[in-house]
Design a protein around this motif. Sequence first.
Motif, PDB file in Angstrom:
ATOM      1  N   LYS A 671      68.684  40.332 -28.328  1.00  0.00           N
ATOM      2  CA  LYS A 671      68.424  41.350 -27.310  1.00  0.00           C
ATOM      3  C   LYS A 671      69.753  41.899 -26.797  1.00  0.00           C
ATOM      4  O   LYS A 671      70.641  41.124 -26.436  1.00  0.00           O
ATOM      5  CB  LYS A 671      67.614  40.753 -26.169  1.00  0.00           C
ATOM      6  CG  LYS A 671      66.247  40.247 -26.620  1.00  0.00           C
ATOM      7  CD  LYS A 671      65.444  39.656 -25.477  1.00  0.00           C
ATOM      8  CE  LYS A 671      64.076  39.182 -25.962  1.00  0.00           C
ATOM      9  NZ  LYS A 671      63.272  38.575 -24.870  1.00  0.00           N
ATOM     10  N   LYS A 672      69.873  43.207 -26.765  1.00  0.00           N
ATOM     11  CA  LYS A 672      71.138  43.840 -26.412  1.00  0.00           C
ATOM     12  C   LYS A 672      71.061  44.536 -25.062  1.00  0.00           C
ATOM     13  O   LYS A 672      70.003  44.997 -24.644  1.00  0.00           O
ATOM     14  CB  LYS A 672      71.538  44.843 -27.496  1.00  0.00           C
ATOM     15  CG  LYS A 672      71.760  44.202 -28.862  1.00  0.00           C
ATOM     16  CD  LYS A 672      72.187  45.244 -29.899  1.00  0.00           C
ATOM     17  CE  LYS A 672      72.442  44.578 -31.248  1.00  0.00           C
ATOM     18  NZ  LYS A 672      72.870  45.562 -32.282  1.00  0.00           N
ATOM     19  N   PHE A 673      72.204  44.570 -24.384  1.00  0.00           N
ATOM     20  CA  PHE A 673      72.329  45.276 -23.109  1.00  0.00           C
ATOM     21  C   PHE A 673      73.423  46.328 -23.267  1.00  0.00           C
ATOM     22  O   PHE A 673      74.444  46.084 -23.925  1.00  0.00           O
ATOM     23  CB  PHE A 673      72.688  44.305 -21.983  1.00  0.00           C
ATOM     24  CG  PHE A 673      71.668  43.213 -21.785  1.00  0.00           C
ATOM     25  CD1 PHE A 673      70.514  43.461 -21.064  1.00  0.00           C
ATOM     26  CD2 PHE A 673      71.853  41.953 -22.343  1.00  0.00           C
ATOM     27  CE1 PHE A 673      69.556  42.461 -20.880  1.00  0.00           C
ATOM     28  CE2 PHE A 673      70.921  40.954 -22.167  1.00  0.00           C
ATOM     29  CZ  PHE A 673      69.761  41.206 -21.440  1.00  0.00           C
ATOM     30  N   THR A 674      73.230  47.458 -22.655  1.00  0.00           N
ATOM     31  CA  THR A 674      74.143  48.588 -22.866  1.00  0.00           C
ATOM     32  C   THR A 674      75.530  48.341 -22.289  1.00  0.00           C
ATOM     33  O   THR A 674      76.508  48.956 -22.722  1.00  0.00           O
ATOM     34  CB  THR A 674      73.560  49.873 -22.243  1.00  0.00           C
ATOM     35  OG1 THR A 674      73.320  49.654 -20.843  1.00  0.00           O
ATOM     36  CG2 THR A 674      72.253  50.250 -22.923  1.00  0.00           C
ATOM     37  N   SER A 699      65.816  47.332 -15.707  1.00  0.00           N
ATOM     38  CA  SER A 699      64.905  48.232 -16.426  1.00  0.00           C
ATOM     39  C   SER A 699      65.654  49.353 -17.144  1.00  0.00           C
ATOM     40  O   SER A 699      65.126  49.932 -18.101  1.00  0.00           O
ATOM     41  CB  SER A 699      63.885  48.846 -15.445  1.00  0.00           C
ATOM     42  OG  SER A 699      64.554  49.534 -14.381  1.00  0.00           O
ATOM     43  N   ASN A 700      66.887  49.633 -16.730  1.00  0.00           N
ATOM     44  CA  ASN A 700      67.653  50.696 -17.391  1.00  0.00           C
ATOM     45  C   ASN A 700      68.437  50.184 -18.598  1.00  0.00           C
ATOM     46  O   ASN A 700      69.264  50.893 -19.159  1.00  0.00           O
ATOM     47  CB  ASN A 700      68.609  51.367 -16.391  1.00  0.00           C
ATOM     48  CG  ASN A 700      69.651  50.401 -15.834  1.00  0.00           C
ATOM     49  OD1 ASN A 700      69.666  49.226 -16.168  1.00  0.00           O
ATOM     50  ND2 ASN A 700      70.513  50.930 -14.963  1.00  0.00           N
ATOM     51  N   GLY A 701      68.221  48.901 -18.969  1.00  0.00           N
ATOM     52  CA  GLY A 701      68.852  48.347 -20.166  1.00  0.00           C
ATOM     53  C   GLY A 701      70.203  47.716 -19.926  1.00  0.00           C
ATOM     54  O   GLY A 701      70.882  47.325 -20.882  1.00  0.00           O
ATOM     55  N   THR A 702      70.615  47.596 -18.669  1.00  0.00           N
ATOM     56  CA  THR A 702      71.907  46.981 -18.371  1.00  0.00           C
ATOM     57  C   THR A 702      71.719  45.534 -17.915  1.00  0.00           C
ATOM     58  O   THR A 702      70.613  45.110 -17.551  1.00  0.00           O
ATOM     59  CB  THR A 702      72.648  47.746 -17.271  1.00  0.00           C
ATOM     60  OG1 THR A 702      71.875  47.688 -16.052  1.00  0.00           O
ATOM     61  CG2 THR A 702      72.850  49.197 -17.667  1.00  0.00           C
TER      62      THR A 702
END
Length: 836
Positions: A671-674, A699-702
């Motif tokens: 799983k990746k985070f920006t 929720s914004n992927g960070t």
Amino acid sequence: MRRFFRKRLPAFLLTMIMVMTMVPAVSAKSSADIEYKVDAGEVVNFDISKFTDYYDENRDDNLSYLRFTSASGLDSCGQLYAYDYSRDEVTLDEDDLGSAYFYVSRSDMSRGDYRLNGMNFLAGKRSNGEMVDLTFQMRGDNGGKLTGILRIVIGKTSGSSKGDITYTVKPGEEVVFSDEDFSNAYDKAGGSGTMKYVAFEKPSSDYSDAGTIYSRYGKRNATSFTRSELDDYKFYYGDSDYGDYDLDELSFVADKSFSGSIEITFKAYGGKNNKTSDSVTGTLKITSSKSGSSKGDITYTVKAGEEVAFDDDDFEKIYENSSCTGSFKYVEFSRPDSAFNDAGTLYSRYGKRNETAFTRSSLSSNKFYYGDSDYGDYDLDELSFVADRTFSGSITLSFTLYGGKNSKCDQSTTGTLVITTGTSAVTSRYVGNIRYNTTPNTALQINANDIARLFRKYTSGGSLQYLTLTSVPATGSLYYNYYNASKYGATRTQLTASMAGSMIFSYSPASASEYDLSELTYIPSGSNYCTALTFTGYSSSGTAVSATILISVTASPVSEVYSVTTKGTSVNFPANSVYSAVASATGFGLSSIQLLELPASTAGVLYVGSYAADTTSAYSYGSDTDSMSQLRFIPNSGFTGSVSIPYVALSSSGTALGAGVVSIGVVDSVKKFTDISTSTWCYKYVTELAGANVISGYSNGTFQEKNTITYGAALKLIMLAAGYGEQAPTVKGSPFSGYLAKAKAAGLVSGNPKLNGPITRLQIAQIAAKALKLSTTGLPSKKPFTDTNDVYVQALNAAGIIEGYFSNGTSTYKPNNTLTRGQVSAIVWRMKNSVQ
């Protein structure tokens, strides 16, 4: 018979081995799966290939280890010997076998285990016609199981009245007698009881021209024996009551013109109950090696505790330089003298599949072929010598080279192989049970808790009480109380090899006069090297563990190389990344690496090509068969978690540039985070915890690793890492309320903390230690931090999960500081890996 006084298995080691219930002995069956035959009074060496071949014929994976579940007739018929983790040969009786594990590869062993290689059985002299049955259970590296019976059939002794002994010596040089050779000759010829002394007959006139027998040659009270004097004395075996001179202090010094051979008849006396009523005769033959070329000597240099590989071309050159014709075929070694036992061990394929160790007797009973296996038992080019850690000086092995024309071995020449200690080892091997990295001019504090955890690991939960140092670093300086801030022991003291061994360092000092283990500090000298200190740790019951601390000093830190893969998917060793990490830290390109530790068998297997990797080979940076690029890790099908593979980077000369580590995360999914990349300091922790569904982002992927974490979020992560399940909210709009309710019920939390407020380092430690059920007893009397005496902080620190801030001899914890999401991910990752 002196052989029965070999080293017995130390009592403290028995406490380190898992106790197992002995299976009742089975009745003998008509045929065994593995069988050996041996004469009464003789030794039979077990061939590991018989065990691996038997397993390979019946199972698809590779044999890892075996254990013996019953023993019939062992104690009454003879004695079983094996090599332990420290390469000492020990005796094993029927009771010992019930808790012993015998491994194919030494790299898989722990302290308390034994090597399957090098096992041998000494049959009792009066056991002819007897039989020993050992029932065994085998285990493979991929879960395979197989049972069988090892049978030893004891035949009649040959009953020879002769016990010939042959020594080879070069003109003008000395050959030392071994009293065990005479004792073995006495036993083999049927002598009863224990040999007491030897008497020589008057030699022939050839003796005067050949050389002279001495007692204590070149030492104080040296004595020479003429022809007429030699038969006037008794030479005792062990006990001076039975003679005039010690048999083990005799040697023969050859005349410079000595050629051919001489024979001296002797009579060996012995018997039972201190009587010398029995005797056997034999012949001592001393042969000149003058026929061998003057260029025939081979010398290898090895450091104590390390390995030197043989080169078959060295032996071939000796044959070519002799007067022999035709092609060189094979080598036979003469039986070494007793000094060989204390010097080290000779191996075939050391650290690899089908590794074989040779005892004094087995070495002389095998042929080592040059190129063509039709001419021997083992490949000459796969031999190596592993020196004992206490080895100093040199040993000499006499050998005979055989060859000839038209596939016939009708030509021979002799020579000597000298193995000596020195600084220019052909191959260097490094060991590091505990590993530290530092940079020049940066003091390194030895962590007592690291040693205590290692002790618990090797003793299955034992408690470290104190240790003694068995060596100090060869480079740099080791100090006690370097900052002069401790109230225990002495003031600042530099430790030397001569004094360190007499000092006792306590894990939990009880008085100011005791030395505190946590006050050892290493000061580097120079850059880009590895050095080590060795120690033996003890529990209150006497259980002991010996280990090595490896210290790497590089110009800048060697970066950890990290890879991540999904469950069940193999991953290639990141050779180029390792090369870059070492070059960046040292300014030099590595030539090869040596692995310091392999992945646990529960995690998977690290392969090089089709074979399991080992911790003895040097894997080159290139594209050949045994290169770093051929390494790959194959995780077990159901395994998820973290794997560490520490290594030493070697220069082209085989010396260390520094040490580093390759880490591999095995997750269900990546799983990746920006805002988290491979260069983010907490990438490993976040990636593996996210893959295990322990943490999640926004929720914004960070992930926002620098944000201060809330009490509720930290509580959830700690409980999930400790094995608690997901908790549904008990209060509407409060996502962490269920975790708080569960934590209160479990005694992890009291009061009513604000779930949306920050959490302190003290609160984190208290919750985590309770969740992991860490013991708060048995902790060192000296507190690790000056700004808190909290037992939960101390327990979590002892477990290696939290650290403090160290400066000028003082450690602080800063209990009231808050933590970021990234910092908590590191703590939670350590918690999760501590309970796997």
